[in-house]
Design a protein around this motif. Structure first.
Motif, PDB file in Angstrom:
ATOM      1  N   ILE A  45       0.895  -1.306   0.066  1.00 41.33           N
ATOM      2  CA  ILE A  45      -0.042  -0.064  -0.002  1.00 41.33           C
ATOM      3  C   ILE A  45       0.807   1.259   0.006  1.00 41.33           C
ATOM      4  O   ILE A  45       0.566   2.070  -0.580  1.00 41.33           O
ATOM      5  N   LYS A  50      -2.676   0.651  -3.031  1.00 42.04           N
ATOM      6  CA  LYS A  50      -3.796  -0.234  -3.123  1.00 42.04           C
ATOM      7  C   LYS A  50      -3.382  -1.488  -2.822  1.00 42.04           C
ATOM      8  O   LYS A  50      -1.892  -1.694  -2.615  1.00 42.04           O
ATOM      9  N   SER A  51      -4.217  -2.493  -2.424  1.00 44.93           N
ATOM     10  CA  SER A  51      -3.966  -3.787  -2.087  1.00 44.93           C
ATOM     11  C   SER A  51      -4.442  -4.501  -3.124  1.00 44.93           C
ATOM     12  O   SER A  51      -5.685  -4.565  -3.607  1.00 44.93           O
ATOM     13  N   THR A  55     -10.381  -4.269  -1.764  1.00 48.42           N
ATOM     14  CA  THR A  55     -10.803  -3.170  -2.617  1.00 48.42           C
ATOM     15  C   THR A  55     -11.411  -2.187  -1.557  1.00 48.42           C
ATOM     16  O   THR A  55     -11.680  -1.001  -1.922  1.00 48.42           O
ATOM     17  N   ASP A  57     -11.267  -0.117   1.740  1.00 50.69           N
ATOM     18  CA  ASP A  57     -10.400   0.161   2.740  1.00 50.69           C
ATOM     19  C   ASP A  57     -10.885   0.108   4.318  1.00 50.69           C
ATOM     20  O   ASP A  57      -9.894  -0.171   5.452  1.00 50.69           O
ATOM     21  N   SER A 134      -4.974  -5.812 -13.777  1.00 50.38           N
ATOM     22  CA  SER A 134      -4.491  -5.026 -12.610  1.00 50.38           C
ATOM     23  C   SER A 134      -3.142  -5.299 -12.308  1.00 50.38           C
ATOM     24  O   SER A 134      -2.470  -4.557 -11.955  1.00 50.38           O
ATOM     25  N   SER A 138      -0.896  -2.003 -11.907  1.00 51.09           N
ATOM     26  CA  SER A 138      -0.074  -1.767 -10.863  1.00 51.09           C
ATOM     27  C   SER A 138       1.346  -1.484 -11.174  1.00 51.09           C
ATOM     28  O   SER A 138       2.169  -0.884 -10.661  1.00 51.09           O
ATOM     29  N   TYR A 148      -2.018   6.560 -12.201  1.00 48.43           N
ATOM     30  CA  TYR A 148      -2.870   6.280 -10.981  1.00 48.43           C
ATOM     31  C   TYR A 148      -4.018   7.439 -11.488  1.00 48.43           C
ATOM     32  O   TYR A 148      -5.077   7.079 -11.335  1.00 48.43           O
ATOM     33  N   LYS A 152      -7.846   6.494 -12.603  1.00 51.62           N
ATOM     34  CA  LYS A 152      -8.956   7.008 -11.674  1.00 51.62           C
ATOM     35  C   LYS A 152      -9.853   7.961 -12.355  1.00 51.62           C
ATOM     36  O   LYS A 152     -11.233   7.759 -12.247  1.00 51.62           O
TER      37      LYS A 152
END
Length: 378
Positions: A45, A50-51, A55, A57, A134, A138, A148, A152
């Motif tokens: 993170i 992000k993890s 998805t 938090d 994904s 990433s 990023y 978004k």
């Protein structure tokens, strides 16, 4: 790049714990479900915001606490940094660099680079296209932090366009002629925005796959002893002939026009990079359909080694490697290949349930930390 210190408060199953990293190789030892992977997730993170495990938090925050917090001290080639992320159960993350609040995510990204290799990564080959998208996204976030924001922006446009399509479906519209003038104007606006932002996403995905393919081929040859031929193929939802913004945008717009009725009837956007595919081909066959389990693991290992190499080439320093319970997944030959390839360049954090996966030389060099029910023992 070296992670010197990590502090967790109300994060996952950690109430309050910290660790000073004193070695280039760290082994987190413990039974399953004790919190080993949560440490790697916290580092991930800090790297990508992000993890790959969640998805939402709220899932990162300990039980009924109002927030969770991750802090770290990082030393890289250019400077030393103190990083902090506060994760509220509701609301937006708060980011700080050297105790100063950061408002733009892209200013936080790129300070700490990581490559995560987990036992779940076999899904990179045999899982859904979303998993492969994904993975590419990433990687791009670390190579180009602006990506990023682009991603978004695209997801926001997609959400708004889908909402409009659902409204039109609900009102019984089934032909272009039935679309009211104001709705048609609004839909055209979202069409253009989707094409514009979508072209930025697709062109970058195509570019990074071209860069990583020769590296993945090299490692795949090394591991398979040149018995298999690997190809990485980007299969965009909307193919284009020329790699220019105008050509890609026009291709997306053309496809939207052809599928607009179907989209209205379904209430969902069918065109754009959110439906892209990345194909891994071994000896002319799709790896997800025809690759054996051994071939699939060899492929994933090659991709991860290529990822390490590409990040090091682009950012000018080696990233951290996070190995989450992968030693049990690899046979002895692939374990040796992985560890030999790493050398001492990459600071590596490894989770494991047993130490017998590792050679004595590595155990003598490594910092071993016992993890038990959200507590760390040195």
């Amino acid at each position: 790049m070296f992670l010197e210190h990590l502090y967790l408060q109300h994060f996952r199953n950690y109430i309050q714990q910290e660790i000073n990293f004193t070695s280039n190789k760290i082994i987190l030892l413990g039974d399953n479900a004790q919190g080993k992977s949560n440490i790697l997730e916290a580092v991930e993170i800090l790297s990508t915001l992000k993890s790959h495990r969640s998805t939402k938090d709220i899932e990162l925050v300990y039980q009924d606490r109002l927030y969770g917090q991750i802090k770290a001290s990082v030393k890289n080639k250019y400077a030393d940094y103190d990083l902090a992320i506060t994760i509220p159960a509701k609301g937006k993350k708060e980011l700080k660099i050297n105790q100063e609040k950061v408002n733009r995510h892209i200013d936080f990204l790129g300070i700490l680079n990581t490559v995560t290799f987990s036992s779940l990564d076999i899904e990179l080959v045999r899982g859904s296209p979303e998993y492969r998208r994904s993975w590419v996204d990433s990687l791009l976030i670390q190579l180009e932090p602006i990506y990023y924001q682009l991603l978004k922006n695209y997801n926001h446009i997609l959400k708004q366009r889908n909402a409009l399509l659902k409204q039109m479906k609900k009102s019984g519209i089934s032909t272009i002629e039935q679309v009211p003038e104001l709705k048609a104007i609004e839909l055209k606006l979202w069409d253009n925005k989707l094409a514009e932002e979508g072209s930025r996403i697709s062109r970058r995905r195509a570019r990074v796959l071209k860069k990583i393919e020769p590296l993945a081929k090299f490692w795949h040859n090394q591991i398979s002893h040149k018995t298999e031929k690997l190809i990485l193929n980007y299969a965009p939802n909307v193919p284009w002939k020329k790699d220019t913004p105008t050509d890609v945008q026009n291709a997306i717009k053309s496809e939207i026009e052809q599928k607009k009725i179907a989209e209205i009837n379904l209430g969902n956007t069918l065109v754009g990079p959110h439906r892209d595919e990345i194909e891994f081909i071994i000896n002319s066959s799709l790896a997800r359909n025809y690759g054996s389990q051994g071939q699939q693991r060899t492929l994933v290992l090659a991709l991860k080694l290529a990822e390490l190499q590409l990040i090091e080439q682009v950012v000018g320093q080696p990233p951290l490697l996070l190995l989450d319970d992968v030693m049990a997944e690899l046979d002895l030959k692939r374990q040796a290949q992985l560890l030999d390839s790493l050398g001492d360049r990459f600071q590596t954090i490894i989770t494991t349930t047993h130490l017998n996966y590792f050679e004595t030389d590595l155990l003598n060099q490594a910092q071993i930390v016992k993890v038990e029910a959200g507590k760390l023992y040195f």
